[in-house]
Scaffold this motif. Structure first.
Motif, short mmCIF file in Angstrom:
data_model
loop_
_atom_site.label_atom_id
_atom_site.label_comp_id
_atom_site.label_asym_id
_atom_site.label_seq_id
_atom_site.Cartn_x
_atom_site.Cartn_y
_atom_site.Cartn_z
N GLU A 155 23.46 35.07 54.30
CA GLU A 155 23.37 33.60 54.40
C GLU A 155 24.58 32.96 53.70
OE1 GLU A 155 19.54 32.46 52.95
OE2 GLU A 155 18.49 33.29 54.68
N LYS A 156 24.35 32.18 52.62
CA LYS A 156 25.47 31.50 51.97
C LYS A 156 26.19 32.39 50.95
CE LYS A 156 23.43 27.80 50.37
NZ LYS A 156 23.32 26.48 49.74
N ASP A 157 25.56 33.50 50.51
CA ASP A 157 26.16 34.38 49.50
C ASP A 157 27.12 35.36 50.16
OD1 ASP A 157 24.64 33.20 47.47
OD2 ASP A 157 22.92 34.46 47.96
N ILE A 158 28.31 35.49 49.58
CA ILE A 158 29.34 36.37 50.14
C ILE A 158 30.01 37.14 49.00
CG2 ILE A 158 31.09 34.53 50.06
CD1 ILE A 158 32.29 35.76 52.60
N THR A 159 30.30 38.43 49.23
CA THR A 159 30.96 39.29 48.24
C THR A 159 32.33 39.69 48.78
OG1 THR A 159 28.83 40.14 47.48
CG2 THR A 159 30.79 41.40 46.89
N ASP A 182 34.77 29.79 40.47
CA ASP A 182 35.60 29.27 39.38
C ASP A 182 37.06 29.56 39.69
OD1 ASP A 182 36.95 28.73 36.99
OD2 ASP A 182 35.17 29.16 35.80
N PRO A 183 37.79 28.61 40.33
CA PRO A 183 39.16 28.89 40.77
C PRO A 183 40.13 29.15 39.63
CG PRO A 183 38.63 26.56 41.05
CD PRO A 183 37.36 27.26 40.68
N LEU A 184 39.95 28.48 38.48
CA LEU A 184 40.87 28.64 37.36
C LEU A 184 40.84 30.07 36.82
CD1 LEU A 184 42.86 27.37 35.41
CD2 LEU A 184 40.94 26.71 33.96
N LYS A 185 39.63 30.61 36.65
CA LYS A 185 39.53 31.97 36.10
C LYS A 185 40.03 33.01 37.11
CE LYS A 185 35.94 30.71 32.87
NZ LYS A 185 36.20 29.30 33.13
N LEU A 240 36.45 39.01 33.93
CA LEU A 240 35.59 39.59 34.96
C LEU A 240 34.19 39.84 34.44
CD1 LEU A 240 38.05 42.04 36.74
CD2 LEU A 240 36.98 40.03 37.72
N SER A 241 34.09 40.26 33.17
CA SER A 241 32.77 40.45 32.58
C SER A 241 32.01 39.13 32.54
CB SER A 241 32.92 41.02 31.16
OG SER A 241 31.66 41.14 30.54
N LEU A 242 32.71 38.04 32.23
CA LEU A 242 32.09 36.71 32.22
C LEU A 242 31.59 36.32 33.60
CD1 LEU A 242 31.64 34.18 30.32
CD2 LEU A 242 33.79 33.32 31.24
N LEU A 243 32.33 36.75 34.65
CA LEU A 243 31.95 36.43 36.03
C LEU A 243 30.99 37.45 36.62
CD1 LEU A 243 35.49 35.39 37.35
CD2 LEU A 243 33.60 33.87 36.84
N GLY A 244 30.51 38.41 35.81
CA GLY A 244 29.53 39.39 36.28
C GLY A 244 30.14 40.52 37.08
N SER A 245 31.40 40.86 36.81
CA SER A 245 32.05 41.94 37.54
C SER A 245 32.78 42.85 36.55
CB SER A 245 33.03 41.36 38.57
OG SER A 245 33.64 42.40 39.32
N GLU A 246 33.49 43.85 37.08
CA GLU A 246 34.27 44.75 36.22
C GLU A 246 35.49 45.24 36.99
OE1 GLU A 246 31.72 48.85 37.13
OE2 GLU A 246 31.60 47.90 35.16
N GLU A 264 35.22 43.32 42.50
CA GLU A 264 34.43 42.53 43.44
C GLU A 264 33.94 41.25 42.77
OE1 GLU A 264 32.44 45.38 46.82
OE2 GLU A 264 31.29 45.02 44.98
N LEU A 265 33.88 40.16 43.54
CA LEU A 265 33.36 38.90 43.03
C LEU A 265 32.42 38.28 44.06
CD1 LEU A 265 36.47 37.17 41.37
CD2 LEU A 265 34.49 38.15 40.22
N ASP A 266 31.37 37.64 43.56
CA ASP A 266 30.40 36.96 44.43
C ASP A 266 30.73 35.47 44.50
OD1 ASP A 266 28.95 39.29 44.87
OD2 ASP A 266 27.79 39.02 43.02
N PHE A 267 30.63 34.90 45.70
CA PHE A 267 30.86 33.48 45.93
C PHE A 267 29.72 32.91 46.76
CE2 PHE A 267 35.00 35.45 45.43
CZ PHE A 267 35.68 34.59 44.58
N GLU A 268 29.70 31.58 46.86
CA GLU A 268 28.80 30.90 47.78
C GLU A 268 29.62 30.11 48.79
OE1 GLU A 268 26.03 28.43 45.80
OE2 GLU A 268 24.92 30.08 44.88
N THR A 269 29.12 30.04 50.01
CA THR A 269 29.77 29.21 51.02
C THR A 269 29.19 27.80 50.91
OG1 THR A 269 29.92 31.13 52.47
CG2 THR A 269 30.28 28.97 53.46
#
Length: 742
Positions: free
Chosen positions: A513-517, A478-481, A566-572, A588-593
């Protein structure tokens, strides 16, 4: 005799085992077969046979996937959403509808899409989001009017009536819609919708106090429901008949109908329970038959044991009967106590429900107030920022320029404060949703740093950016957040750092694999935060101290917004700080490639936005639709300074006529105007011109309903007050795109 019995059992076993092992040829399913299954599933939902409906939907989805029939895949999700709506599992229903609508838009299945819109409206109404519910029904109504589908128009009118009946003060509107629905459904054979129509006619007459007509409508509903075996509607109709008799003080009649209602409800429960039991018995039956041969082999050996066990069983039976008698007495007493406790719990539950409803009303009132006051603040603020921009371009004296820059700063600060309060309100009301897309994270952060560079230069502070080379060029998130989080954190560091440095770094911590932190770190050598204040610093309207507030200003909302996002995105957020030595924020945030990154595919864009300039606006005809004279004058002057041929319309009606009779290159459309609104005017213009770019230039609050703007024909949205750079960029973008298509 024993040999005959053994022979028969062996024969049966052989037949069953042979049947199980025989190969079953699987033929490719036909669309007609899937369509029939979906129709049966809808009928099962109407009869509240949920286990059966689930099985039919699972089968239809399996067959549709096997032949990749996307229309029926989406329709399976829509009907599943309908089942969840009947079962009051609204969030599950919305998840299924989002999946269905995504596919239906992709394949341009207009019939399926508008069927889903009606279902979306019903679920939103059940969730008390009535305004959004009406919008989805209006979208579906427009489509079915063009198609001339009277039955669907009748269903839409029926659902609108149901929405109005939620508020007893709207009963007249509800009865009008019900009469409309009755007209449209006059020749319909859809028994389920007909029984709903007469049920809600009965409900409307009951609210009006016309008990005779209410009873007639309810009995008509009951007759259709029984004929069609619509179990749910049969149960509800017995319920309303019981209410009518209770209001008439006919206790015996009310009780009789209530008993019939409970019998139907119990039958629904038993039907679903028996389906599950039948499935378990069928699974167990074959296993039992397989073990029969073994049991017969051991039968003779066990007979001797049985004689010995029988004696012990008799003794245990007597003891068991005694214990069960004592337990029965104990259960009787416990049931009496439980009944009293249930009465008390029901009373308390009613009180809690009332308190919850009052709290929800208060929260809704607060949200409505903020939306209204925001519009009222943004409109004059647009005049302040717009006039300031015009005066700064008219070669003011140095002292005038200083005053104008102060005025510009104050306007931007006030706008930032309004936006922060609204962001916080949306987060607290759970109205913010995660919107994922593919984007360039390094460029996104660089854009944030460019935007904050002037603020850093004013504080004589240097920004240092370190981006891990192992991070893929494009990520899905989510680039905006992420931009909001970084703007607040880096802006906070700039605010409390003078003649210093700020380091921003992003590093990859793990990848599977496609998941990256990724680990984000914002570090400064500024004022720092005392340990006693570090826990409270993320609360609303909280700053380090009163002295810091006086020295640096601000509202104390930025870090609170960061924490909530960050709480909405599952982080703190994590903080390390020492007073006088600076602070370090990490998260920390999780993304997908995305697949495009894995394949190294290069996306192409129709317009090179980096080469856009204001020269493209010269001699272009732009129509400004705005009822506020001051805003009208400001927008016109800003455009005419760039040699635009500008025309003005005071309302939506005038705008429609001008577009019909003149050639324009672009339209800037306000939303709230007297008479026809901007949305209604856009819908009318799109009926005869679907190519002209229309941009909403409005002071309304745009939260999570952007999709509805685009559905109604807008190309883009510019919220007022705006930054002139953004204003010109969007106009130039659509003018350039129009030139490339000519």
């Amino acid at each position: 005799m024993k040999n005959l019995k053994l022979f028969l059992l062996l024969t049966c076993s052989f037949v069953i085992l042979s049947f199980q092992k025989s190969p079953i040829s699987e033929t490719e399913p036909k669309p007609e077969q899937i369509k029939q299954l979906l129709s049966q599933a809808e009928n099962s939902v109407d009869m509240m046979l949920f286990d059966k409906a689930q099985s039919q939907l699972n089968k239809s989805l399996e067959l549709a996937k096997r032949i990749n029939h996307e229309r029926y895949i989406a329709l399976s999700s829509s009907i599943l959403a309908r089942m969840y709506h009947v079962r009051h599992e609204y969030d599950k229903g919305i998840t299924q509808l989002d999946r269905a609508i995504s596919i239906q838009r992709k394949i341009d299945d207009q019939a399926g899409l508008h069927y889903s819109y009606i279902m979306y409206g019903k679920i939103l109404n059940s969730k008390k989001e009535v305004n959004r519910a009406f919008k989805y029904l209006d979208l579906a109504e427009g489509y079915y009017k063009e198609e001339g589908n009277l039955e669907q128009l009748g269903i839409i009118a029926l659902n609108k009536a149901i929405f109005h009946l939620n508020d007893k003060s709207q009963v007249k509107k509800a009865m009008t819609e019900l009469k409309t629905a009755e007209t449209y459904l006059e020749d319909s054979t859809n028994g389920y919708e007909l029984t709903r129509l007469h049920y809600f006619l009965a409900r409307g007459h009951l609210i009006e106090g016309n008990f005779k007509m209410a009873e007639e409508a309810a009995k008509k509903s009951l007759s259709i429901a029984k004929d069609g075996n619509f179990t749910g509607m049969t149960m509800y109709t017995y319920g309303i008949l019981s209410e009518i008799e209770e209001i008439r003080n006919n206790s015996a009649g009310a009780l009789a109908y209530l008993k019939q209602r409970n019998e139907v409800r119990d039958a629904v429960f038993d039907a679903n329970k028996e389906a599950l039991a039948k499935e378990l018995n069928e699974r167990a039956g074959v296993d039992a038959l397989k073990t029969t041969l073994d049991e017969l082999t051991l039968q003779n050996a066990e007979q001797e044991k049985t004689l010995k066990v029988n004696k012990l069983t008799t003794i245990l039976s007597v003891a068991l009967i005694t214990i069960l008698s004592l337990l029965t007495l104990s259960l009787y007493k416990n049931n009496n106590l439980r009944a009293r406790a249930n009465e008390l719990l029901q009373k308390k539950n009613s009180e809690l429900i009332l308190a919850k409803e009052n709290a929800e009303k208060a929260s809704l009132a607060k949200a409505q107030f903020l939306t209204t006051i925001t519009h009222e603040l943004r409109t004059p603020l647009y005049a302040v920022t717009g006039l300031t921009h015009l005066l700064l371009e008219e070669s003011p004296t140095e002292s005038q320029r200083e005053h104008l820059n102060s005025l510009k700063f104050s306007g931007e600060y006030l706008l930032s404060l309004i936006n922060n309060i609204l962001d916080l309100n949306k987060l607290e009301a759970n109205k913010v949703e995660i919107v994922k897309s593919d984007f360039d994270l390094k460029k996104r952060i660089s854009d944030v740093l460019i935007a904050l560079k002037n603020s850093a230069n004013e504080r004589n502070t240097k920004l240092h950016f370190d981006f891990d080379d192992e991070i893929p060029g494009r990520l899905n998130g989510d680039p905006l957040k992420i931009s909001q989080i970084l703007i607040n954190l880096i802006g906070n560091s700039i605010k409390f750092t003078e003649d210093g440095d700020i380091w921003i770094s992003v590093k990859k911590t793990k990848q599977l694999e496609k998941d990256i932190t990724l680990l984000f770190e914002i570090k400064d050598n500024g004022e720092g935060i005392g340990k006693e204040k570090q826990k409270a610093i993320f609360d609303n309207f909280t700053q380090g101290s009163t002295q810091i507030n006086r020295k640096f200003g601000g509202t104390g909302l930025g870090l609170s917004i960061v924490k909530n996002l960050l709480s909405l995105l599952g982080s703190e957020i994590n903080l390390e700080s020492e007073l006088g030595k600076g602070s370090k924020f990490t998260f920390e945030l999780d993304f997908e490639t995305p697949e495009s990154e894995i394949r190294k595919a290069v996306a192409t864009t129709p317009v090179d936005e980096t080469k856009l300039s204001n020269e493209i606006m010269e001699d272009k005809r732009i129509l400004v639709v705005e009822d506020n004279k001051i805003n009208q004058m400001i927008t016109r002057k800003i455009l005419e300074k760039n040699k635009v041929l500008c025309d003005v319309a005071d309302d939506g009606t005038i705008a429609i006529e001008k577009v019909k009779n003149n050639e324009f290159d672009l339209i800037l459309m306000d939303i709230h105007m007297p008479g026809i609104s901007g949305i209604e005017a856009t819908i009318e213009i799109r009926k005869f011109d679907d190519s002209i770019p229309i941009i909403a230039l409005t002071a309304v609050t745009l939260d999570d309903n952007l999709d509805e703007f685009y559905l109604n024909g807008f190309n883009d949205i510019i919220p007022k007050p705006y930054k002139t750079e953004e204003f010109f960029h969007k106009i130039n973008k659509y003018l350039a795109a129009k030139e490339t298509t000519v």
